[in-house]
Design a protein around this motif. Structure first.
Motif, PDB file in Angstrom:
ATOM      1  N   VAL A  17       0.959  -1.207   0.205  1.00 24.20           N
ATOM      2  CA  VAL A  17       0.150   0.107  -0.023  1.00 24.20           C
ATOM      3  C   VAL A  17       0.888   1.255  -0.088  1.00 24.20           C
ATOM      4  O   VAL A  17       1.507   1.587   1.015  1.00 24.20           O
ATOM      5  CB  VAL A  17      -0.886  -0.092   1.081  1.00 24.20           C
ATOM      6  CG1 VAL A  17      -1.744   1.126   1.346  1.00 24.20           C
ATOM      7  CG2 VAL A  17      -1.850  -1.297   1.216  1.00 24.20           C
ATOM      8  N   LYS A  18       0.988   1.873  -1.117  1.00 19.28           N
ATOM      9  CA  LYS A  18       1.882   2.921  -1.329  1.00 19.28           C
ATOM     10  C   LYS A  18       3.108   2.921  -0.662  1.00 19.28           C
ATOM     11  O   LYS A  18       3.616   4.076   0.072  1.00 19.28           O
ATOM     12  CB  LYS A  18       0.915   4.263  -0.892  1.00 19.28           C
ATOM     13  CG  LYS A  18      -0.417   4.493  -1.813  1.00 19.28           C
ATOM     14  CD  LYS A  18      -1.127   5.769  -1.548  1.00 19.28           C
ATOM     15  CE  LYS A  18      -2.353   5.883  -2.234  1.00 19.28           C
ATOM     16  NZ  LYS A  18      -3.030   7.068  -1.806  1.00 19.28           N
TER      17      LYS A  18
ATOM     18  N   GLU B  64       4.205   1.989   2.117  1.00 20.33           N
ATOM     19  CA  GLU B  64       3.942   2.054   3.496  1.00 20.33           C
ATOM     20  C   GLU B  64       3.883   0.725   4.230  1.00 20.33           C
ATOM     21  O   GLU B  64       4.852   0.495   5.365  1.00 20.33           O
ATOM     22  CB  GLU B  64       2.963   3.016   3.939  1.00 20.33           C
ATOM     23  CG  GLU B  64       2.913   4.515   3.421  1.00 20.33           C
ATOM     24  CD  GLU B  64       1.789   5.188   3.755  1.00 20.33           C
ATOM     25  OE1 GLU B  64       0.822   4.754   4.351  1.00 20.33           O
ATOM     26  OE2 GLU B  64       1.662   6.210   3.185  1.00 20.33           O
TER      27      GLU B  64
ATOM     28  N   VAL C 126      -5.813  -0.453   6.971  1.00 21.16           N
ATOM     29  CA  VAL C 126      -5.602   0.887   6.336  1.00 21.16           C
ATOM     30  C   VAL C 126      -7.030   1.435   6.001  1.00 21.16           C
ATOM     31  O   VAL C 126      -8.053   0.521   5.962  1.00 21.16           O
ATOM     32  CB  VAL C 126      -4.602   0.713   5.004  1.00 21.16           C
ATOM     33  CG1 VAL C 126      -3.252   0.343   5.361  1.00 21.16           C
ATOM     34  CG2 VAL C 126      -5.622  -0.328   4.082  1.00 21.16           C
TER      35      VAL C 126
ATOM     36  N   TYR D 243     -10.233   2.485   3.913  1.00 20.89           N
ATOM     37  CA  TYR D 243     -10.615   1.556   2.716  1.00 20.89           C
ATOM     38  C   TYR D 243     -10.416   1.987   1.591  1.00 20.89           C
ATOM     39  O   TYR D 243     -10.228   1.587   0.503  1.00 20.89           O
ATOM     40  CB  TYR D 243     -12.212   1.095   3.117  1.00 20.89           C
ATOM     41  CG  TYR D 243     -13.224   2.554   2.764  1.00 20.89           C
ATOM     42  CD1 TYR D 243     -13.738   2.552   1.290  1.00 20.89           C
ATOM     43  CD2 TYR D 243     -13.628   3.273   3.922  1.00 20.89           C
ATOM     44  CE1 TYR D 243     -14.478   3.685   1.426  1.00 20.89           C
ATOM     45  CE2 TYR D 243     -14.337   4.350   3.359  1.00 20.89           C
ATOM     46  CZ  TYR D 243     -14.986   4.622   2.162  1.00 20.89           C
ATOM     47  OH  TYR D 243     -15.714   5.643   2.082  1.00 20.89           O
ATOM     48  N   GLU D 244     -10.334   3.358   1.537  1.00 20.86           N
ATOM     49  CA  GLU D 244     -10.137   4.076   0.204  1.00 20.86           C
ATOM     50  C   GLU D 244      -8.917   3.919  -0.457  1.00 20.86           C
ATOM     51  O   GLU D 244      -8.503   3.567  -1.578  1.00 20.86           O
ATOM     52  CB  GLU D 244     -10.302   5.749   0.142  1.00 20.86           C
ATOM     53  CG  GLU D 244     -11.463   6.347   0.851  1.00 20.86           C
ATOM     54  CD  GLU D 244     -11.873   6.457   2.216  1.00 20.86           C
ATOM     55  OE1 GLU D 244     -10.808   5.894   2.932  1.00 20.86           O
ATOM     56  OE2 GLU D 244     -12.583   7.098   2.553  1.00 20.86           O
ATOM     57  N   GLN D 245      -7.763   3.822   0.417  1.00 22.07           N
ATOM     58  CA  GLN D 245      -6.391   3.349   0.211  1.00 22.07           C
ATOM     59  C   GLN D 245      -6.483   1.920  -0.081  1.00 22.07           C
ATOM     60  O   GLN D 245      -5.600   1.624  -0.987  1.00 22.07           O
ATOM     61  CB  GLN D 245      -5.494   3.576   1.389  1.00 22.07           C
ATOM     62  CG  GLN D 245      -3.830   3.512   1.215  1.00 22.07           C
ATOM     63  CD  GLN D 245      -3.129   3.831   2.356  1.00 22.07           C
ATOM     64  OE1 GLN D 245      -3.801   4.183   3.645  1.00 22.07           O
ATOM     65  NE2 GLN D 245      -1.956   4.104   2.432  1.00 22.07           N
TER      66      GLN D 245
ATOM     67  N   ASP E  81      -8.134   1.425  -3.779  1.00 18.26           N
ATOM     68  CA  ASP E  81      -7.213   2.330  -4.618  1.00 18.26           C
ATOM     69  C   ASP E  81      -6.110   1.364  -5.029  1.00 18.26           C
ATOM     70  O   ASP E  81      -5.704   1.036  -6.466  1.00 18.26           O
ATOM     71  CB  ASP E  81      -6.635   3.449  -4.136  1.00 18.26           C
ATOM     72  CG  ASP E  81      -7.507   4.533  -3.970  1.00 18.26           C
ATOM     73  OD1 ASP E  81      -8.446   4.726  -4.774  1.00 18.26           O
ATOM     74  OD2 ASP E  81      -7.075   5.577  -3.517  1.00 18.26           O
ATOM     75  N   GLN E  82      -5.312   0.657  -4.280  1.00 18.83           N
ATOM     76  CA  GLN E  82      -4.352  -0.283  -4.268  1.00 18.83           C
ATOM     77  C   GLN E  82      -4.810  -1.417  -5.098  1.00 18.83           C
ATOM     78  O   GLN E  82      -4.235  -1.833  -6.065  1.00 18.83           O
ATOM     79  CB  GLN E  82      -3.657  -0.725  -3.026  1.00 18.83           C
ATOM     80  CG  GLN E  82      -2.601  -1.607  -3.097  1.00 18.83           C
ATOM     81  CD  GLN E  82      -1.395  -0.763  -3.894  1.00 18.83           C
ATOM     82  OE1 GLN E  82      -1.266   0.402  -3.685  1.00 18.83           O
ATOM     83  NE2 GLN E  82      -0.576  -1.582  -4.616  1.00 18.83           N
TER      84      GLN E  82
END
Length: 63
Positions: free
Chosen positions: A8-9, A11, A50, A52-54, A57-58
């Motif tokens: 996830v980004k 992170e 994390v 839910y939007e993140q 997106d992933q």
């Protein structure tokens, strides 16, 4: 169950086990439901979750 990994980004890296068939609440025993809810609560309390939007997106980046 299928095993998926996601970063996830940059992170956090986490693994997700996805059942081939997802049970509805009506199909779960009380024990199964309570176990699922406890796992989610534990993840939230320890910061293992994390937003839910993140997460979505992933997931959508891989489509």
């Amino acid at each position: 169950m299928a095993l998926q990994s996601a970063n996830v980004k940059g992170e956090a890296s986490f693994s997700v086990q996805l059942p081939t068939v997802i049970k509805t609440r009506d199909e779960m025993s009380e024990k199964e439901f309570n176990k699922m809810m406890q796992m989610g609560l534990n993840q939230a309390k320890t910061g293992a979750a994390v937003p839910y939007e993140q997460a979505f997106d992933q997931l959508f980046q891989g489509l």
